[in-house]
Motif scaffolding. Structure first.
Motif, PDB file in Angstrom:
ATOM      1  N   HIS A 194     105.104  -6.323  93.348  1.00  0.00           N
ATOM      2  CA  HIS A 194     105.374  -7.689  93.787  1.00  0.00           C
ATOM      3  C   HIS A 194     104.983  -7.903  95.247  1.00  0.00           C
ATOM      4  O   HIS A 194     105.448  -8.833  95.890  1.00  0.00           O
ATOM      5  CB  HIS A 194     106.855  -8.053  93.568  1.00  0.00           C
ATOM      6  N   PHE A 233     112.134 -17.650  84.548  1.00  0.00           N
ATOM      7  CA  PHE A 233     111.821 -16.398  85.219  1.00  0.00           C
ATOM      8  C   PHE A 233     110.634 -15.796  84.479  1.00  0.00           C
ATOM      9  O   PHE A 233     110.761 -15.312  83.361  1.00  0.00           O
ATOM     10  CB  PHE A 233     113.029 -15.469  85.186  1.00  0.00           C
ATOM     11  N   GLU A 240     108.726 -13.205  85.205  1.00  0.00           N
ATOM     12  CA  GLU A 240     108.767 -11.741  85.191  1.00  0.00           C
ATOM     13  C   GLU A 240     107.422 -11.072  85.434  1.00  0.00           C
ATOM     14  O   GLU A 240     107.232  -9.887  85.117  1.00  0.00           O
ATOM     15  CB  GLU A 240     109.371 -11.229  83.871  1.00  0.00           C
ATOM     16  N   TRP A 274     107.650 -13.149  92.653  1.00  0.00           N
ATOM     17  CA  TRP A 274     108.030 -13.551  91.303  1.00  0.00           C
ATOM     18  C   TRP A 274     109.384 -12.991  90.885  1.00  0.00           C
ATOM     19  O   TRP A 274     110.049 -13.554  90.020  1.00  0.00           O
ATOM     20  CB  TRP A 274     106.964 -13.093  90.306  1.00  0.00           C
ATOM     21  N   ARG A 275     109.838 -11.905  91.509  1.00  0.00           N
ATOM     22  CA  ARG A 275     111.078 -11.258  91.077  1.00  0.00           C
ATOM     23  C   ARG A 275     112.268 -11.585  91.980  1.00  0.00           C
ATOM     24  O   ARG A 275     113.350 -11.032  91.784  1.00  0.00           O
ATOM     25  CB  ARG A 275     110.876  -9.748  91.009  1.00  0.00           C
ATOM     26  N   ASN A 276     112.080 -12.480  92.966  1.00  0.00           N
ATOM     27  CA  ASN A 276     113.135 -12.757  93.941  1.00  0.00           C
ATOM     28  C   ASN A 276     113.861 -14.074  93.718  1.00  0.00           C
ATOM     29  O   ASN A 276     113.321 -15.011  93.124  1.00  0.00           O
ATOM     30  CB  ASN A 276     112.553 -12.759  95.360  1.00  0.00           C
ATOM     31  N   TYR A 296     109.009 -17.678  90.969  1.00  0.00           N
ATOM     32  CA  TYR A 296     110.114 -16.851  91.478  1.00  0.00           C
ATOM     33  C   TYR A 296     111.129 -16.718  90.352  1.00  0.00           C
ATOM     34  O   TYR A 296     110.897 -17.201  89.234  1.00  0.00           O
ATOM     35  CB  TYR A 296     110.744 -17.498  92.719  1.00  0.00           C
ATOM     36  N   ASP A 297     112.236 -16.075  90.601  1.00  0.00           N
ATOM     37  CA  ASP A 297     113.268 -15.917  89.569  1.00  0.00           C
ATOM     38  C   ASP A 297     114.043 -17.224  89.440  1.00  0.00           C
ATOM     39  O   ASP A 297     115.006 -17.476  90.161  1.00  0.00           O
ATOM     40  CB  ASP A 297     114.203 -14.759  89.932  1.00  0.00           C
TER      41      ASP A 297
END
Length: 420
Positions: A411, A325, A327, A388-390, A311-312
């Motif tokens: 995502h 992160f 990304e 992955w971006r949250n 995740y971020d």
């Protein structure tokens, strides 16, 4: 003091077993959720509840008693002092001869199939403990045992426990050397949604409500790009599927850039090929599978770290340090830690489509684990798990998000269920 008395003295002092849901979670985590139907005092005092529970465990025999105490000692319900005392009890039980006619043990009455699978001797310094576990064998032909690592962290994100667990799975051959591993999830009850004490929660996670779920099989990982291609080449059922919709990652990365309708088509084609009923999970089934008996924000505990999930990591949830992160998606299972059911990447990596129509809260939600459908023109669906971006708070067990069923994203992916 007898073993029964020692156990009772320890268990009644556990502060985390005052609520019905917590008591049922304890049984699930220790592998004794089959006793749910035989206990009549879930809502009574600790002394009444544990007196009855101990009697039931003892009635199942010495081996089952050892299994219960070992699993309890390694569970999130036991602090360091309690764990030390439980280990002393384990040593005391182990000194008794297997066939000893002791008054504290009576002949096991259970007729359920039991598998005793010893684990290999400890070799890696990374594991605090490797357990001997004995689980109920699922009533499904072809299931095989598998072992996995479970990690628990504190609110600072520090690892406080690492253990080896075991569950069962069924393998589905998809062709060209590609397989799909479906993990057995026992039925049970749980509290769906977030409690008032949980930080950074949303109104759409309320009210918390009790749900009963039937047993099912669920994919160990999110569907991968390799698995997607083998099913996408099968005969069309309702719509066309792209063979390579994902823009990033390789064969072992989760499939992305697929709509809800694409995911349903995947399930329909696989069902037609195998003769089994594959589908997306209901929202209740997904959360039940994710929690795996836990009641904390994450199945890892009170918080999460980027060492355990994708995740971020530039944001934090609790008091843990910020992480990395990445990304991009990571290969499924590559972080090598699972929940108590043996499911990987339930927090982060990709959002996962569920069958349900989106609802703004849980008022009038079904309590039997079924899909929550509404009017036919409702085009919004539920997604679970975060990506992955949250930020980490969107990756909690109770976190939920909506998306149009026709939308695709880099995502968003899915995992599937096989009905029993």
């Amino acid at each position: 003091m007898s073993i029964k008395s020692q156990l009772l003295q320890l268990l009644v002092k556990m502060p985390a077993t005052l609520q019905t849901g917590e008591r049922k979670a304890l049984l699930m985590v220790t592998g004794f959720d089959h006793l749910n139907t035989r206990i009549n005092s879930f809502e009574k005092s600790n002394i009444v509840f544990f007196t009855e529970l101990i009697e039931l465990v003892f009635s199942e025999g010495q081996e089952q008693l050892l299994t219960f105490v070992r699993m309890l000692a390694d569970s999130e319900f036991s602090g360091l002092e309690t764990r030390q005392k439980l280990n002393a009890i384990i040593a005391e039980i182990s000194t008794l001869e297997f066939q000893q006619q002791n008054s504290e043990f009576i002949e096991r009455k259970s007729t359920q199939a039991i598998s005793i699978v010893p684990t290999p001797s400890q070799r890696g310094e990374s594991l605090e403990q490797e357990e001997h576990t004995k689980l109920l064998v699922p009533p499904i032909l072809g299931t095989q045992p598998f072992k996995f690592t479970v990690v628990i962290v504190d609110v600072q994100g520090q690892e406080i426990k690492r253990s080896r667990r075991q569950n069962y799975y069924l393998t589905q051959d998809l062709g060209n050397g590609v397989t799909l591993e479906m993990v057995y999830i026992p039925g049970g009850e749980f509290w769906m949604g977030s409690p008032e004490s949980e930080g950074k929660r949303y109104s759409n996670e309320r009210p918390q409500h009790k749900v009963t779920v039937k047993p099912f099989l669920i994919s160990k990982y999110a569907i991968t790009q390799a698995q997607w291609r083998e099913v996408a080449i099968l005969r069309e059922v309702r719509q066309n599927l792209k063979l390579r919709p994902s823009r990033n990652g390789g064969k072992s990365h989760p499939i992305t850039q697929v709509s809800w309708f694409d995911a349903v088509e995947f399930c329909d084609r696989l069902s037609e090929k195998t003769g089994k009923q594959y589908r997306l999970a209901s929202e209740a089934e997904w959360e039940y599978a994710c929690r795996a008996g836990t009641t904390t924000p994450f199945h890892f505990g009170q918080t999460i770290t980027s060492d355990l999930a994708n995740y971020d990591g530039s944001y934090s949830y609790g008091s843990e340090r910020k992480g990395i992160f990445r990304e991009i998606t990571t290969p499924v299972g590559s972080l090598q830690v699972a929940n108590f059911f043996g499911l990987f990447d339930m927090h982060g990596n990709v959002w996962e489509w569920c069958l349900d129509h989106w609802h703004e809260n849980y008022h009038n939600a079904p309590n039997n684990g079924d899909t929550w459908w509404e009017r036919s023109d409702n085009q919004t669906r539920v997604m679970r798990g975060g990506s992955w971006r949250n930020d980490p708070h969107l990756c909690r067990s109770s976190s939920r998000l909506q998306k149009n069923a026709s939308e695709m994203s880099n995502h968003v992916g899915f995992r599937i269920i096989c009905s029993l």
